[in-house]
Every structure is written in C-alpha cells, then in structure tokens.
Write a protein that holds these residues in place. Sequence first.
Motif, PDB file in Angstrom:
ATOM      1  N   LYS A   1     -19.206 -16.995 -35.207  1.00  0.00           N
ATOM      2  CA  LYS A   1     -19.334 -15.544 -35.344  1.00  0.00           C
ATOM      3  C   LYS A   1     -19.396 -14.913 -33.957  1.00  0.00           C
ATOM      4  O   LYS A   1     -19.954 -15.485 -33.017  1.00  0.00           O
ATOM      5  CB  LYS A   1     -20.592 -15.187 -36.133  1.00  0.00           C
ATOM      6  CG  LYS A   1     -20.557 -15.659 -37.579  1.00  0.00           C
ATOM      7  CD  LYS A   1     -21.800 -15.228 -38.346  1.00  0.00           C
ATOM      8  CE  LYS A   1     -21.734 -15.696 -39.791  1.00  0.00           C
ATOM      9  NZ  LYS A   1     -22.941 -15.281 -40.569  1.00  0.00           N
TER      10      LYS A   1
ATOM     11  N   PRO B   1     -24.623   0.783 -42.185  1.00  0.00           N
ATOM     12  CA  PRO B   1     -23.329   0.088 -42.181  1.00  0.00           C
ATOM     13  C   PRO B   1     -22.189   1.092 -42.345  1.00  0.00           C
ATOM     14  O   PRO B   1     -22.217   1.934 -43.248  1.00  0.00           O
ATOM     15  CB  PRO B   1     -23.434  -0.844 -43.395  1.00  0.00           C
ATOM     16  CG  PRO B   1     -24.893  -0.923 -43.726  1.00  0.00           C
ATOM     17  CD  PRO B   1     -25.449   0.410 -43.345  1.00  0.00           C
TER      18      PRO B   1
ATOM     19  N   ASN C   1     -18.838  -0.130 -42.225  1.00  0.00           N
ATOM     20  CA  ASN C   1     -17.947  -0.960 -43.030  1.00  0.00           C
ATOM     21  C   ASN C   1     -18.475  -2.390 -42.943  1.00  0.00           C
ATOM     22  O   ASN C   1     -19.574  -2.617 -42.442  1.00  0.00           O
ATOM     23  CB  ASN C   1     -16.478  -0.842 -42.570  1.00  0.00           C
ATOM     24  CG  ASN C   1     -16.310  -1.145 -41.091  1.00  0.00           C
ATOM     25  OD1 ASN C   1     -16.844  -2.132 -40.590  1.00  0.00           O
ATOM     26  ND2 ASN C   1     -15.555  -0.298 -40.386  1.00  0.00           N
ATOM     27  N   GLU C   2     -17.693  -3.363 -43.417  1.00  0.00           N
ATOM     28  CA  GLU C   2     -18.175  -4.740 -43.448  1.00  0.00           C
ATOM     29  C   GLU C   2     -18.427  -5.313 -42.055  1.00  0.00           C
ATOM     30  O   GLU C   2     -19.216  -6.242 -41.894  1.00  0.00           O
ATOM     31  CB  GLU C   2     -17.177  -5.632 -44.196  1.00  0.00           C
ATOM     32  CG  GLU C   2     -17.114  -5.362 -45.698  1.00  0.00           C
ATOM     33  CD  GLU C   2     -16.215  -6.345 -46.412  1.00  0.00           C
ATOM     34  OE1 GLU C   2     -15.601  -7.192 -45.708  1.00  0.00           O
ATOM     35  OE2 GLU C   2     -16.127  -6.293 -47.648  1.00  0.00           O
ATOM     36  N   GLN C   3     -17.780  -4.775 -41.041  1.00  0.00           N
ATOM     37  CA  GLN C   3     -17.885  -5.335 -39.697  1.00  0.00           C
ATOM     38  C   GLN C   3     -18.606  -4.430 -38.702  1.00  0.00           C
ATOM     39  O   GLN C   3     -18.958  -4.880 -37.609  1.00  0.00           O
ATOM     40  CB  GLN C   3     -16.488  -5.663 -39.155  1.00  0.00           C
ATOM     41  CG  GLN C   3     -15.770  -6.753 -39.944  1.00  0.00           C
ATOM     42  CD  GLN C   3     -14.373  -6.991 -39.423  1.00  0.00           C
ATOM     43  OE1 GLN C   3     -13.556  -6.074 -39.367  1.00  0.00           O
ATOM     44  NE2 GLN C   3     -14.087  -8.229 -39.033  1.00  0.00           N
ATOM     45  N   THR C   4     -18.831  -3.194 -39.050  1.00  0.00           N
ATOM     46  CA  THR C   4     -19.379  -2.230 -38.098  1.00  0.00           C
ATOM     47  C   THR C   4     -20.637  -1.571 -38.635  1.00  0.00           C
ATOM     48  O   THR C   4     -20.700  -1.217 -39.819  1.00  0.00           O
ATOM     49  CB  THR C   4     -18.332  -1.135 -37.785  1.00  0.00           C
ATOM     50  OG1 THR C   4     -17.100  -1.742 -37.441  1.00  0.00           O
ATOM     51  CG2 THR C   4     -18.810  -0.256 -36.630  1.00  0.00           C
ATOM     52  N   LYS C   5     -21.633  -1.422 -37.772  1.00  0.00           N
ATOM     53  CA  LYS C   5     -22.850  -0.718 -38.170  1.00  0.00           C
ATOM     54  C   LYS C   5     -23.394   0.093 -37.003  1.00  0.00           C
ATOM     55  O   LYS C   5     -23.189  -0.242 -35.826  1.00  0.00           O
ATOM     56  CB  LYS C   5     -23.905  -1.695 -38.679  1.00  0.00           C
ATOM     57  CG  LYS C   5     -24.403  -2.697 -37.664  1.00  0.00           C
ATOM     58  CD  LYS C   5     -25.430  -3.630 -38.295  1.00  0.00           C
ATOM     59  CE  LYS C   5     -25.949  -4.666 -37.304  1.00  0.00           C
ATOM     60  NZ  LYS C   5     -26.945  -5.577 -37.926  1.00  0.00           N
TER      61      LYS C   5
ATOM     62  N   TYR D   1     -20.199  -4.226 -33.618  1.00  0.00           N
ATOM     63  CA  TYR D   1     -19.001  -4.706 -34.324  1.00  0.00           C
ATOM     64  C   TYR D   1     -19.029  -6.234 -34.323  1.00  0.00           C
ATOM     65  O   TYR D   1     -19.173  -6.869 -33.270  1.00  0.00           O
ATOM     66  CB  TYR D   1     -17.723  -4.214 -33.635  1.00  0.00           C
ATOM     67  CG  TYR D   1     -16.451  -4.713 -34.295  1.00  0.00           C
ATOM     68  CD1 TYR D   1     -15.986  -4.123 -35.474  1.00  0.00           C
ATOM     69  CD2 TYR D   1     -15.735  -5.764 -33.751  1.00  0.00           C
ATOM     70  CE1 TYR D   1     -14.822  -4.582 -36.079  1.00  0.00           C
ATOM     71  CE2 TYR D   1     -14.568  -6.216 -34.346  1.00  0.00           C
ATOM     72  CZ  TYR D   1     -14.123  -5.631 -35.514  1.00  0.00           C
ATOM     73  OH  TYR D   1     -12.973  -6.074 -36.118  1.00  0.00           O
ATOM     74  N   SER D   2     -18.940  -6.840 -35.492  1.00  0.00           N
ATOM     75  CA  SER D   2     -18.958  -8.300 -35.606  1.00  0.00           C
ATOM     76  C   SER D   2     -17.689  -8.797 -36.273  1.00  0.00           C
ATOM     77  O   SER D   2     -17.093  -8.099 -37.110  1.00  0.00           O
ATOM     78  CB  SER D   2     -20.183  -8.754 -36.429  1.00  0.00           C
ATOM     79  OG  SER D   2     -20.160  -8.177 -37.732  1.00  0.00           O
TER      80      SER D   2
END
Length: 266
Positions: free
Chosen positions: A32, A224, A226-230, A264-265
């Motif tokens: 990750k 959050p 989206n699924e990748q950004t918070k 961002y992940s």
Amino acid sequence: MKSLKRCTTVALWAGTLSLATGSAALHAEDWKYGVRGGVASVPRYSGSDERTVAPIFGGEIISPYGLFLNTDQGLGWGHEWGDLSFSTWVGPSEERRDKNHLGQGSKRLKGMGQIKSRAQFGAHLGYDLGPFELGATVTHAVKKNDNKDTGSAYSQLQLSIGTNLYEGRLGSLDASLNSLFGNADYMQTWYGVSGTQAANSRFSAYRAKGGLVSNGLDLEWTLPLNEQTKLSTLLSLQYLGKEAGDSPIVDRRMQTVLGTQLEYSF
C-alpha cells in the motif's frame, strides 16, 4: 483510530499533525502507498505565543509483511494480534532552531542554540477495548554531541485513550486524551535554560526536572471523498505541565494546533 502526525516542537504532524504519536502502519494484505499534503497553524516552538502557518507533505509505504516506511516515523514494523497491536521504528527526532526558519523555531530563542535532529527509536503498544482504544508510546532520541544543553540523549512516554464520537454521512469524528512525560534530559533539552544559555540569551537560568510535559485533547474529523481520497482536519489542544510551564522560554502554556490535509492512497 489513526490520527494526523505531530509537528516539530509542539506539532507539525508528531509530532507533529498528530498527538497520538503511536499510530503506525500495521499488517497489510498487499503493498500500500499513500501521499498527503496540507497546511497547519502551529506555535513556533513548544511554549511560544507566536504562530506560523507551515506546509504539510508526507508519504508512506506499507508492505504485506508489516514493514513500513513513512515520513512521520521512519522505517519500522507493526502487527496486530486480535485487539492488541504493536509497532516499532527508527527515524529522525524533532528539532528546534533559535531563529525563524521555514515555519520552525523563533528569533526569540536567539542564544539558546539549535536542537538538532538525531536518530530516534520508538515503540507503540495499543489495545482495542471496543468503544475505546488505549495506547502507550515510548521514544528515545540518541545523543547528538557533547553539548549537554542541546545534544543529550532523551526519552519520552505518551499515554492515550481514544474513541469515535461520530461516524455517518458527514464522515467520522475521533477524539483522544493524552499525557506526555519526559525524563530529566528531555525536559532540560526542550524547556531548561543552562547557565551558558542564560548568558547568551534573554532568559534566566532554569533547571527543568523530569515528569509531566503536557496533557492534551485531539479532535480529528475525516471526510472520505472517494475510495482513495480523504480530507482530514485536526484540532489539538496541549496544556503544558508545571515543570515545563514554569520555564522562562514558555510564554503560553495552552498550545493549539489546527491543520487540514488531503490524503490519497493506492
């Protein structure tokens, strides 16, 4: 509950922004990666009544085997066994300058000398009690040089209890209470004033004893996108204990940090 990291001096997130020093990467099923950036309003040093706006940049890599590398702690390893978690790491310690420099230090400290960053070892133990999470973090910064005013080795211990106050459509709100303790070398390095420092600065001599550094409250809101950004926003309040608060370099015992960052992940 993962919080933002603590910043240099009082916190540039840490340090940092996060006053739950022990949040660390734990076991992951796959590699990750993450990056983040933002801004924070912080005191120029612990005890200062001057403020500055500092940029936040960071990143992390987490391996499937628990190994991690990040800009907050350095290189380490972490794992979970049910409700129990443990992590350990080695990385750079905080620093403090006796002049204004890129959002750090203050010219008010002129003559106190620079506390330079040095290798620091850390370990964190956490236990999940359901609605609450207990944490204990110990760090040890190695000796930098023979200057007893700014180069001594020192250790600190942070105890914390955290909980989630809200989780829903508007994101989540986490809170934690924490207490920070330092040994005599830690207190003298960051809050003491030696005879030499007193002769070179505006401050009177002060010998700081080991013990309670501060008690604090952190509130972190995470949204959050989206699924990748918070988006995360942290408010940290730290009240310096008597030994630190009585130091002549301390102008304000209540220290506050307010910062926001985008993560961002992938």
